[in-house]
Design a protein around this motif. Structure first.
Motif, short mmCIF file in Angstrom:
data_model
loop_
_atom_site.label_atom_id
_atom_site.label_comp_id
_atom_site.label_asym_id
_atom_site.label_seq_id
_atom_site.Cartn_x
_atom_site.Cartn_y
_atom_site.Cartn_z
N ASP A 248 0.81 -1.11 0.03
CA ASP A 248 -0.03 -0.01 0.04
C ASP A 248 0.86 1.06 -0.04
N LEU A 249 2.08 1.18 0.62
CA LEU A 249 3.08 2.36 0.79
C LEU A 249 3.52 2.55 -0.44
N ALA A 250 3.74 1.57 -1.31
CA ALA A 250 4.54 1.59 -2.59
C ALA A 250 3.68 1.99 -3.54
N ALA A 251 2.33 1.85 -3.39
CA ALA A 251 1.53 2.26 -4.45
C ALA A 251 0.85 3.55 -4.08
N GLY A 252 0.96 4.05 -3.18
CA GLY A 252 0.61 5.46 -2.86
C GLY A 252 -0.75 5.36 -2.27
N ARG A 253 -1.30 4.21 -1.76
CA ARG A 253 -2.57 3.95 -1.06
C ARG A 253 -2.59 4.46 0.14
N LEU A 254 -1.44 4.50 0.83
CA LEU A 254 -1.38 4.69 1.92
C LEU A 254 0.16 5.68 2.38
N VAL A 255 0.10 6.58 3.46
CA VAL A 255 1.37 6.96 3.51
C VAL A 255 1.87 6.97 4.98
N ALA A 256 3.23 6.81 5.04
CA ALA A 256 3.86 6.66 6.44
C ALA A 256 3.84 7.94 7.08
N VAL A 257 3.50 7.80 8.38
CA VAL A 257 3.08 8.87 9.58
C VAL A 257 4.23 9.03 10.42
N LEU A 258 4.99 9.69 10.83
CA LEU A 258 6.05 10.10 11.88
C LEU A 258 7.07 8.55 11.91
N ASP A 259 7.44 8.41 10.46
CA ASP A 259 8.29 7.50 10.49
C ASP A 259 9.52 7.40 11.21
N ASP A 260 10.00 8.57 11.44
CA ASP A 260 11.29 8.39 12.04
C ASP A 260 11.15 8.45 13.65
N TRP A 261 9.77 8.15 14.01
CA TRP A 261 9.58 7.55 15.62
C TRP A 261 9.48 6.15 15.52
N GLN A 262 9.61 5.49 14.66
CA GLN A 262 9.27 4.08 14.56
C GLN A 262 10.60 3.17 14.76
N GLN A 263 10.89 2.56 15.90
CA GLN A 263 12.10 1.90 15.96
C GLN A 263 11.96 0.43 15.76
N PRO A 264 13.05 -0.28 15.23
CA PRO A 264 12.72 -1.69 15.08
C PRO A 264 12.95 -2.57 16.61
N PHE A 265 12.29 -3.73 16.45
CA PHE A 265 12.27 -4.56 17.83
C PHE A 265 12.44 -5.90 17.19
N ASP A 266 12.73 -6.73 18.34
CA ASP A 266 13.16 -8.26 17.95
C ASP A 266 11.75 -8.83 17.24
N GLY A 267 12.36 -9.69 16.25
CA GLY A 267 11.10 -10.58 15.65
C GLY A 267 10.56 -11.63 16.51
N PRO A 268 9.95 -12.56 15.99
CA PRO A 268 9.18 -13.83 16.81
C PRO A 268 10.50 -14.73 17.12
N PHE A 269 9.87 -15.69 18.11
CA PHE A 269 10.78 -16.73 18.33
C PHE A 269 9.91 -17.79 17.92
N LEU A 270 10.76 -19.00 17.89
CA LEU A 270 10.12 -20.32 17.74
C LEU A 270 10.52 -20.84 19.39
N TYR A 271 9.53 -21.42 19.94
CA TYR A 271 9.92 -21.80 21.34
C TYR A 271 9.24 -23.36 21.37
N TYR A 272 9.83 -24.04 22.30
CA TYR A 272 9.55 -25.56 22.45
C TYR A 272 10.20 -25.93 23.74
N PRO A 273 9.28 -27.07 24.42
CA PRO A 273 9.70 -27.75 25.69
C PRO A 273 11.23 -28.01 25.84
N SER A 274 11.81 -27.76 26.71
CA SER A 274 12.96 -28.28 26.98
C SER A 274 13.09 -29.56 27.22
N ARG A 275 13.73 -30.66 26.11
CA ARG A 275 13.88 -31.95 26.19
C ARG A 275 14.88 -32.44 25.71
N ARG A 276 15.51 -33.55 26.19
CA ARG A 276 16.68 -34.23 25.78
C ARG A 276 16.58 -34.70 24.43
#
Length: 310
Positions: A248-276
């Motif tokens: 949507d941003l590339a096509a101009g249907r939407l525009v980014a607002v306050l883009d310099d206020w948006q900081q990266p964060f850690d992505g998701p983790f795969l998690y599973y039970p601790s087992r041998r």
């Protein structure tokens, strides 16, 4: 009724592990689900095949006789699979993963390369925004972001950092103006996103200033797709993952607002039970993720570490 090959293989797995828990993990089933399958097999054959106590499981005389007859056939099937291209030690089995909708960003690009590298593994991915108990519900692993990770689990990053963006339709900007500071958004129309954990707050950070608040608006949605649709129609400002808004941003249907206020964060983790001894399909996927993290920068490595969640 003739028993299925799958049920006979499950019986052999229970006998081999002398219990339902490890056999269920190997097969991608819950222990109770596996137990029901074995009971149905016994009913179909009209004979008890396993002796069950609170401490152990062992074949009955009838079970031993049946296992002795089917063992060569199961071995022949494994050999036939290997003969058509699977290495003798290639992981096989089903891998069941529970993940929130947002994990599609990181998980989607991994499925093709992983399954191409492991033709003996089948995958079932359930996207569910509720906080599912993966072990109790028969999943091998789950996917969550760091703030929602269960304790006493092993966590492996699925990918690199991600980022939220605040978007709006050009028509909305023309009507209310382009905000220059997050505080100006408090009185402007917003599209709110509600997930099982509650309404999603908006957070902005720039230099040493951090601003976090609940947006106010007439429209609340539980779907990012619906939120983007409403944003394109000019109903309000909407915060979502950058990857979901990119087209949507590339096509101009939407525009980014306050883009310099948006900081990266850690992505998701795969998690599973601790087992041998994790199930072979899960171990193969974890090894695949770790191998990608060791690749040169720019080819899929993740910046976060892994380990037990305490």
């Amino acid at each position: 009724m003739t028993p299925s090959l799958d049920d006979l293989a499950l019986l052999a797995a229970v006998a081999r592990h002398r219990g339902f828990r490890k056999a269920a993990a190997e097969a991608g089933l819950s222990p109770s689900g596996l137990s029901e399958r074995i009971r149905a097999l016994e009913d179909a054959l009209g004979a008890r095949l396993l002796n069950r106590t609170t401490r152990s499981v062992s074949p009955t005389e009838a079970g031993e006789a049946l296992l002795a007859r089917i063992a060569p056939a199961l071995a022949d099937i494994e050999g036939a699979v290997a003969a058509v291209g699977l290495a003798a030690d290639a992981p096989v089995g089903r891998l069941r993963i529970n993940a929130p909708d947002a994990a599609e960003i990181a998980l989607g690009p991994l499925l093709g390369p992983f399954m191409a590298a492991h033709p003996g593994v089948s995958m079932e991915v359930l996207f569910d925004n509720a906080f599912t108990e993966v072990v109790a519900d028969g999943f091998d692993a789950g996917v969550r972001y760091g703030e929602a990770l269960a304790r006493d689990m092993i966590a492996v990053p699925l990918g690199g950092p991600e980022r939220f963006v605040l978007v709006a339709a050009p028509s909305l900007i023309a009507r209310v103006g382009m905000p220059a500071h997050p505080d100006q958004l408090r009185t402007l129309p917003a599209i709110r996103l509600r997930l099982p954990g509650g309404l999603i707050a908006w957070e902005f950070e720039k230099a040493s200033e951090v601003i976090r608040f609940q947006p106010q608006g007439r429209l609340t949605v539980t779907s990012a797709d619906l939120g983007l649709h409403a944003a394109r129609d000019g109903l309000g400002f909407f915060a979502t993952f950058e990857a979901w808004a990119r087209d949507d941003l590339a096509a101009g249907r939407l525009v980014a607002v306050l883009d310099d206020w948006q900081q990266p964060f850690d992505g998701p983790f795969l998690y599973y039970p601790s087992r041998r001894h994790p199930p072979p399909a899960l171990k193969a996927f974890v090894d695949f993720l770790r191998a990608r993290r060791r690749e040169p920068a720019g080819s899929g490595d993740a910046s976060s570490g892994e380990g037990a969640i305490r």
